[in-house]
Motif scaffolding. Sequence first.
Motif, PDB file in Angstrom:
ATOM      1  N   ASP A 207       0.884  -1.281   0.160  1.00 13.60           N
ATOM      2  CA  ASP A 207       0.080   0.182  -0.020  1.00 13.60           C
ATOM      3  C   ASP A 207       0.888   1.377   0.085  1.00 13.60           C
ATOM      4  N   GLY A 208       2.217   1.095  -0.178  1.00 18.18           N
ATOM      5  CA  GLY A 208       3.056   2.147  -0.094  1.00 18.18           C
ATOM      6  C   GLY A 208       2.823   3.422  -0.885  1.00 18.18           C
ATOM      7  N   GLU A 209       2.251   3.317  -2.017  1.00 18.41           N
ATOM      8  CA  GLU A 209       1.967   4.348  -2.963  1.00 18.41           C
ATOM      9  C   GLU A 209       0.375   4.653  -2.997  1.00 18.41           C
ATOM     10  N   ASP A 210      -0.360   4.048  -2.157  1.00 15.95           N
ATOM     11  CA  ASP A 210      -1.915   4.420  -2.150  1.00 15.95           C
ATOM     12  C   ASP A 210      -2.098   5.720  -1.279  1.00 15.95           C
ATOM     13  N   GLU A 211      -2.635   6.766  -2.264  1.00 15.16           N
ATOM     14  CA  GLU A 211      -2.823   8.084  -1.572  1.00 15.16           C
ATOM     15  C   GLU A 211      -3.609   8.095  -0.243  1.00 15.16           C
ATOM     16  N   GLU A 212      -4.759   7.299  -0.391  1.00 16.90           N
ATOM     17  CA  GLU A 212      -5.700   7.239   0.822  1.00 16.90           C
ATOM     18  C   GLU A 212      -4.946   6.426   2.037  1.00 16.90           C
ATOM     19  N   PHE A 213      -4.112   5.583   1.815  1.00 16.71           N
ATOM     20  CA  PHE A 213      -3.332   5.284   2.967  1.00 16.71           C
ATOM     21  C   PHE A 213      -2.434   6.260   3.636  1.00 16.71           C
ATOM     22  N   LEU A 214      -1.707   6.944   2.573  1.00 10.07           N
ATOM     23  CA  LEU A 214      -0.739   8.167   2.980  1.00 10.07           C
ATOM     24  C   LEU A 214      -1.548   8.994   3.725  1.00 10.07           C
ATOM     25  N   TYR A 215      -2.915   9.299   3.329  1.00  6.90           N
ATOM     26  CA  TYR A 215      -3.614  10.343   4.118  1.00  6.90           C
ATOM     27  C   TYR A 215      -3.941  10.014   5.373  1.00  6.90           C
ATOM     28  N   TYR A 216      -4.167   8.748   5.844  1.00 12.35           N
ATOM     29  CA  TYR A 216      -4.288   8.265   7.110  1.00 12.35           C
ATOM     30  C   TYR A 216      -3.179   8.393   7.958  1.00 12.35           C
ATOM     31  N   MET A 217      -1.929   7.958   7.344  1.00 11.92           N
ATOM     32  CA  MET A 217      -0.769   8.271   8.067  1.00 11.92           C
ATOM     33  C   MET A 217      -0.487   9.755   8.402  1.00 11.92           C
ATOM     34  N   ASP A 218      -0.825  10.392   7.496  1.00 10.76           N
ATOM     35  CA  ASP A 218      -0.648  11.961   7.877  1.00 10.76           C
ATOM     36  C   ASP A 218      -1.520  12.328   8.834  1.00 10.76           C
ATOM     37  N   ARG A 219      -2.868  11.913   8.852  1.00 10.43           N
ATOM     38  CA  ARG A 219      -3.759  12.221   9.749  1.00 10.43           C
ATOM     39  C   ARG A 219      -3.528  12.010  11.180  1.00 10.43           C
ATOM     40  N   MET A 220      -2.654  10.838  11.487  1.00  9.30           N
ATOM     41  CA  MET A 220      -2.151  10.380  12.650  1.00  9.30           C
ATOM     42  C   MET A 220      -1.095  11.511  13.282  1.00  9.30           C
ATOM     43  N   LEU A 221      -0.324  12.195  12.359  1.00  8.61           N
ATOM     44  CA  LEU A 221       0.548  13.061  12.942  1.00  8.61           C
ATOM     45  C   LEU A 221       0.006  14.483  13.437  1.00  8.61           C
ATOM     46  N   GLN A 222      -1.172  14.786  12.577  1.00 11.57           N
ATOM     47  CA  GLN A 222      -1.763  16.091  12.659  1.00 11.57           C
ATOM     48  C   GLN A 222      -2.197  16.353  14.384  1.00 11.57           C
ATOM     49  N   PRO A 223      -2.836  15.116  14.814  1.00  8.99           N
ATOM     50  CA  PRO A 223      -3.160  15.769  16.303  1.00  8.99           C
ATOM     51  C   PRO A 223      -2.010  16.009  17.094  1.00  8.99           C
ATOM     52  N   LEU A 224      -0.950  15.243  17.011  1.00  8.95           N
ATOM     53  CA  LEU A 224       0.234  15.746  17.964  1.00  8.95           C
ATOM     54  C   LEU A 224       0.328  17.048  17.791  1.00  8.95           C
ATOM     55  N   SER A 225       0.659  17.998  16.628  1.00  8.68           N
ATOM     56  CA  SER A 225       0.912  19.302  16.416  1.00  8.68           C
ATOM     57  C   SER A 225      -0.317  20.065  17.136  1.00  8.68           C
ATOM     58  N   LEU A 226      -1.760  19.380  17.258  1.00 10.46           N
ATOM     59  CA  LEU A 226      -2.869  20.319  17.565  1.00 10.46           C
ATOM     60  C   LEU A 226      -3.115  19.931  18.973  1.00 10.46           C
ATOM     61  N   TYR A 227      -2.115  19.060  19.716  1.00 11.03           N
ATOM     62  CA  TYR A 227      -2.680  18.764  21.016  1.00 11.03           C
ATOM     63  C   TYR A 227      -3.178  20.045  21.995  1.00 11.03           C
ATOM     64  N   GLY A 228      -4.282  19.777  22.470  1.00 11.50           N
ATOM     65  CA  GLY A 228      -5.094  21.077  23.094  1.00 11.50           C
ATOM     66  C   GLY A 228      -4.502  21.152  24.482  1.00 11.50           C
ATOM     67  N   ASN A 229      -3.591  20.642  25.063  1.00 14.75           N
ATOM     68  CA  ASN A 229      -3.369  20.601  26.443  1.00 14.75           C
ATOM     69  C   ASN A 229      -1.736  20.888  26.905  1.00 14.75           C
ATOM     70  N   LEU A 230      -1.227  21.884  25.828  1.00 12.08           N
ATOM     71  CA  LEU A 230       0.130  22.116  25.694  1.00 12.08           C
ATOM     72  C   LEU A 230       0.457  22.568  27.310  1.00 12.08           C
ATOM     73  N   ASP A 231      -0.326  22.984  28.111  1.00 12.43           N
ATOM     74  CA  ASP A 231       0.418  23.338  29.357  1.00 12.43           C
ATOM     75  C   ASP A 231       0.542  22.335  30.536  1.00 12.43           C
ATOM     76  N   SER A 232       0.173  21.192  29.920  1.00 15.19           N
ATOM     77  CA  SER A 232       0.524  20.051  31.018  1.00 15.19           C
ATOM     78  C   SER A 232       1.795  19.227  30.230  1.00 15.19           C
ATOM     79  N   LEU A 233       2.370  19.585  29.249  1.00 17.72           N
ATOM     80  CA  LEU A 233       3.470  18.905  28.719  1.00 17.72           C
ATOM     81  C   LEU A 233       4.904  19.208  29.631  1.00 17.72           C
ATOM     82  N   ASN A 234       5.628  17.841  29.849  1.00 19.22           N
ATOM     83  CA  ASN A 234       6.630  18.157  30.670  1.00 19.22           C
ATOM     84  C   ASN A 234       7.810  18.475  29.589  1.00 19.22           C
ATOM     85  N   GLU A 235       9.243  18.729  30.161  1.00 20.88           N
ATOM     86  CA  GLU A 235      10.060  19.064  29.180  1.00 20.88           C
ATOM     87  C   GLU A 235      10.501  17.971  28.038  1.00 20.88           C
ATOM     88  N   GLU A 236      10.350  16.851  28.641  1.00 20.64           N
ATOM     89  CA  GLU A 236      10.476  15.903  27.537  1.00 20.64           C
ATOM     90  C   GLU A 236       9.622  15.674  26.577  1.00 20.64           C
TER      91      GLU A 236
END
Length: 307
Positions: A207-236
């Motif tokens: 499935d490496g060249e299937d655009e729909e699969f690539l979309y969902y792999m990218d969609r997994m990464l987006q919430p990490l940058s959009l995480y809504g509770n940044l004040d709770s993050l420790n230095e790590e």
Amino acid sequence: MVTKKYLNSFIKDFEACKDSDADWNAKLFEKCDSASWSETLISRSSHLRKNFEENEKRISELELAIKGPLKDKEYKNIADAAMKIYQDGYDDIRVFDLMLSPCIEHFKETKDLEYLIPAIHAYCFEYEQVDYELSVTPKYRYSDILVYKDEYPNLTSRYSRLTILKAASNVIARILYSEAPNSFLNMYHLYLEMKALWEKEEVQKLDGEDEEFLYYMDRMLQPLSLYGNLDSLNEEEWAIYQRIIEEQLKHEDSEYYPLILSLSEIVKNHNHLISDGECADYLIHRFDETFQKISEENDDNGLQDYL
């Protein structure tokens, strides 16, 4: 025997009632005088009651028909019928619970992942469409699918393989605003697990060249940058978060790039590279630009493209 013919008849009548309900609901918004609207309201009430009674009768008959134990082929017929209703876009958790729950338990026993994985996903999706009381918990969760993620290369069905990525994306997205300890790390570690799976040679060949699969792999990464509770993050966690933002800044063609620019300013502020005031000024400027752009285009749905 629970035949395809019987189930197809159920689907046809069930969906027809749903369509009729939607048509009558739409009539309430048609332009007319008050007398005509009142007549429509009365007629709608009568038709909705009739549709409800007819569907209740069909669902009761279905419940009796599929009462187990059944043969494997019958469970597959029922699962196929439920997936047809699901893919047609009709939501009714009672019907999906009735049809899918026994199928899921059967496919767990037979280890038929080609049927099991889509069935769990459809159940979870439909459960989320209803407003249950908080005391009611679903029988199955998207995370139940991830138990089988290592079987990905052995799945012959493209849909089943894609569903594993969808499930992981959904699990990560639902942690987005969590305040529970280690929520961000849980999201990140699951993403790394799925990334490692995705990068396996046998998976890439499938499935490496299937655009729909690539979309969902990218969609997994987006919430990490959009995480809504940044004040709770420790230095790590902040160090991980910063790496994610820095990586995404390389992708200027991304629809999320304007938002990533704003988030990068928050990272700079955390690292004391810019002051609170400078960070606030930048974010206010970005919001002003956003709402000006929306106003010019008269597109209230365009907010996500500019933040």
